[in-house]
Design an enzyme around this catalytic site. Structure first.
Site, PDB file in Angstrom:
ATOM      1  N   TRP B 104       0.867  -1.167   0.000  1.00 36.08           N
ATOM      2  CA  TRP B 104       0.000   0.000   0.000  1.00 36.08           C
ATOM      3  C   TRP B 104       0.905   1.219   0.000  1.00 36.08           C
ATOM      4  O   TRP B 104       2.124   1.076   0.149  1.00 36.08           O
ATOM      5  CB  TRP B 104      -0.964  -0.018   1.180  1.00 36.08           C
ATOM      6  CG  TRP B 104      -0.444   0.358   2.535  1.00 36.08           C
ATOM      7  CD1 TRP B 104      -0.586   1.572   3.160  1.00 36.08           C
ATOM      8  CD2 TRP B 104       0.261  -0.473   3.459  1.00 36.08           C
ATOM      9  NE1 TRP B 104      -0.004   1.525   4.415  1.00 36.08           N
ATOM     10  CE2 TRP B 104       0.520   0.291   4.619  1.00 36.08           C
ATOM     11  CE3 TRP B 104       0.721  -1.794   3.426  1.00 36.08           C
ATOM     12  CZ2 TRP B 104       1.207  -0.213   5.725  1.00 36.08           C
ATOM     13  CZ3 TRP B 104       1.403  -2.301   4.528  1.00 36.08           C
ATOM     14  CH2 TRP B 104       1.638  -1.516   5.652  1.00 36.08           C
ATOM     15  N   ASP B 123       5.026  -5.286   3.265  1.00 38.59           N
ATOM     16  CA  ASP B 123       5.070  -6.203   4.404  1.00 38.59           C
ATOM     17  C   ASP B 123       6.152  -7.253   4.188  1.00 38.59           C
ATOM     18  O   ASP B 123       6.447  -7.633   3.050  1.00 38.59           O
ATOM     19  CB  ASP B 123       3.714  -6.909   4.563  1.00 38.59           C
ATOM     20  CG  ASP B 123       2.648  -5.987   5.149  1.00 38.59           C
ATOM     21  OD1 ASP B 123       3.015  -4.952   5.741  1.00 38.59           O
ATOM     22  OD2 ASP B 123       1.457  -6.310   5.018  1.00 38.59           O
TER      23      ASP B 123
END
Lengths: 385, 176
Positions: B104, B123
């Site tokens: 994101w 991540d």
């Protein structure tokens, strides 16, 4: 002291200290305690004040509590970032979860695990083609009002909704490009929120196609909280924007019914989507709860600038949606992350505090009923009538 | 099929697109600013490079020295455990984990040069969640799941061998 008197006194003292010895001395020995057989408890009859508390990372299973006194009645296992919901009659508890065959690796398995609502025994597992893997939001998983279907939002990373026939286990996938969530309305429908500022709706009794409203909110600058308050029976949703605009929406025909700022209902300055303006704004995890019969909306509010949408509530605003008035601003001793309300005539208000406590209030007069510490960082889930 | 090559090519394409889009957005804003300057004297674009104008809540306290603190300037829209506290770095995953090819994004202001940068929050996946006190939740222009590219509550481990979330990094993409 005379020896006989001393003996009588000693005997009396012994009898007082050892009643069993005295009884034995009189030949009236009670029967020994019976051997116990280990068994398993079954929860009592369901009711509107049942409360489920389900968490995110590392929070263990879902706690089933009695909202009246906060007592823990049982626990349902949850896989990673699970969603949980009651069937409308509370005879079943549905857990949408994701596990891997080797713990943190192996084959991914997505499913709805179906538990009996009173014994909490696993009844069956319904395989899903996938589900969204994110911080659990209640609007990502919901049950139709007749209990026949479940709707599970999936993001992989294209967006779809799994429409699950809970009797047969059949799953139909409906693409919802640019949209998210799965909020049940009525017996056959679900609604989604879309990134272009619209609401989408699907009636599964008709074609599995998305009908979208005209754009009515500013998704770029003033998005709607994804934790909307839904009345599935009425097919209506109350959506709050980050600045506090209350959007009332008909879910079935995907139509905005009304929009008005919460601060205006309190006679206060409106919040703007402005980085620098200090104003009262909604914020938290589950930011609002709606008691359908009284048409009261409970909103967690805090003073802050724009983009403080996860800030915990320092006040609870009680909004009469019929008269569009804030009837009370309740100061909160400990900031609150999430709020929920039961749907009966004597509703209970559940507050999850930032220190992981549960506070239960009478929703109508806001008097304190009970509190429980250390329930964790959880999301409250109540039965939907 | 060489998936790594395809991943790499698509990432380059995405980065180019992201940069281009941002530039066009900026042009649009500057154009808008020029058109409406007489009506709106204080515009966000003007403010971004004006040190005298007050900044957002996060930007006011942002710093550039310590990337293990939540107010590190790139963390304006991060959510989760900081990889800088878990044996990794600002764009480096800790040992034994895998960097997600997806992310994101956020737009954060660097207090040293006054510019805003596009940050890709990637991540690190495949190990249990990092046990650390470095948990942050930046909410600047953070969006709900129906705007997924700016949503920091989704586990962005798409395309990795395991969806098990470990920690989050904040890689710099470029100025906007």
């Amino acid at each position: 002291m005379h020896i006989k008197t001393s003996l009588r006194l000693a005997s009396a003292l012994l009898a007082l200290a050892l009643p069993g010895a005295a009884i034995a001395a009189q030949g009236r020995l009670p029967p020994p305690l019976e051997e116990e057989v280990s068994d398993v408890a079954v929860m009592g009859a369901p009711g509107p004040h049942r409360l489920m508390l389900a968490g995110g990372f590392g929070s263990g299973g879902a706690q089933i509590r009695d909202g009246e006194d906060g007592k823990l009645l049982g626990t349902v296992s949850l896989g990673g970032l699970a969603n949980i919901a009651y069937s409308p009659d509370q005879s079943r508890i549905y857990v949408a979860e994701t596990i891997w065959t080797k713990g943190n690796r192996g084959t991914r398995q997505d499913m709805i695990s179906v538990y009996d609502g009173r014994t909490l025994n696993l009844q069956e597992e319904i395989s899903l083609p996938g589900r969204v893997f994110m911080v659990p939001r209640r609007t990502n998983f919901s049950i139709s009002t007749d209990g026949a279907r479940a709707y599970m939002y999936n993001f992989d990373p294209s967006a779809s909704v799994n429409v699950v026939d809970l009797a047969s286990g059949d799953v139909h996938v409906v693409d919802i490009p640019g949209c998210a969530h799965a909020m049940a309305w009525g017996r056959t429908g679900f609604a989604v929120i879309c990134g272009d500022g619209s609401i989408g709706s699907v009636d599964t009794a008709k074609a599995l196609e998305l009908t979208r409203s005209a754009a009515f909110f500013d998704a770029e600058n003033d998005p709607l909280f994804e934790e909307a308050a839904i009345d599935p029976q009425a097919g209506k949703g109350v959506f709050l924007s980050y600045t506090g605009i209350i959007h009332e929406v008909s879910l079935g025909d995907a139509e905005q019914l009304a929009a008005w700022p919460i601060q205006e209902a309190a006679g206060l300055e409106l919040a703007r989507p402005d980085d620098l303006q200090l104003a009262w704004r909604p914020g938290g995890g589950v930011v609002s709860a709606w008691h359908h019969a009284s048409n009261l909306l409970f909103v967690l509010m805090h003073p802050g600038e724009h983009w403080t949408q996860k800030e915990k509530g320092t006040q609870l605003w009680v909004v009469d949606l019929t008269t569009r008035e804030v009837v009370e601003r309740v100061p909160l001793k400990t900031p609150v992350t999430s709020v929920e309300v039961s749907q009966d005539a004597e509703p209970l208000l559940y507050l999850i505090t930032e220190d992981g406590g549960l506070e239960v209030l009478n929703a109508l007069d806001r008097s304190e009923k009970t509190s429980v510490s250390n329930v964790g960082s959880v999301v409250p889930v109540t039965p939907m009538p | 099929m060489n998936w790594k090559l395809i991943d790499s090519a698509s990432e380059k394409l995405s980065r180019g697109l992201a940069k281009g889009t941002s530039r066009r957005s900026l042009l649009a804003k500057v154009g808008g600013a020029a058109s409406f300057a007489p009506f709106f004297p204080v515009l966000p674009v003007a403010r971004a490079q004006d040190a005298d104008v007050p900044l957002s809540n996060f930007a006011r306290t942002a710093q550039t020295k310590d990337d293990t603190q939540c107010n590190y300037w790139r963390y304006c829209a991060i959510d989760g455990a900081l990889c800088t506290c878990c044996g990794g770095g600002i764009h480096t995953c800790p040992p034994g984990t895998e960097a997600s090819p997806t992310s994101w994004v956020g737009t954060c202001r660097n207090p040293e040069d006054g510019r805003s940068y596009l940050i890709a929050y990637r991540d690190c996946c495949g190990a249990s969640m990092c046990q650390t006190d470095c948990h942050c939740d930046g909410t600047e222009r953070e969006m709900p799941a129906y705007r997924p590219m700016a949503d920091n509550e989704i586990i962005w481990c798409f395309g990795t061998k395991s969806m098990s979330y470990h920690c989050s990094t904040a890689a710099l993409v470029g100025p906007v």
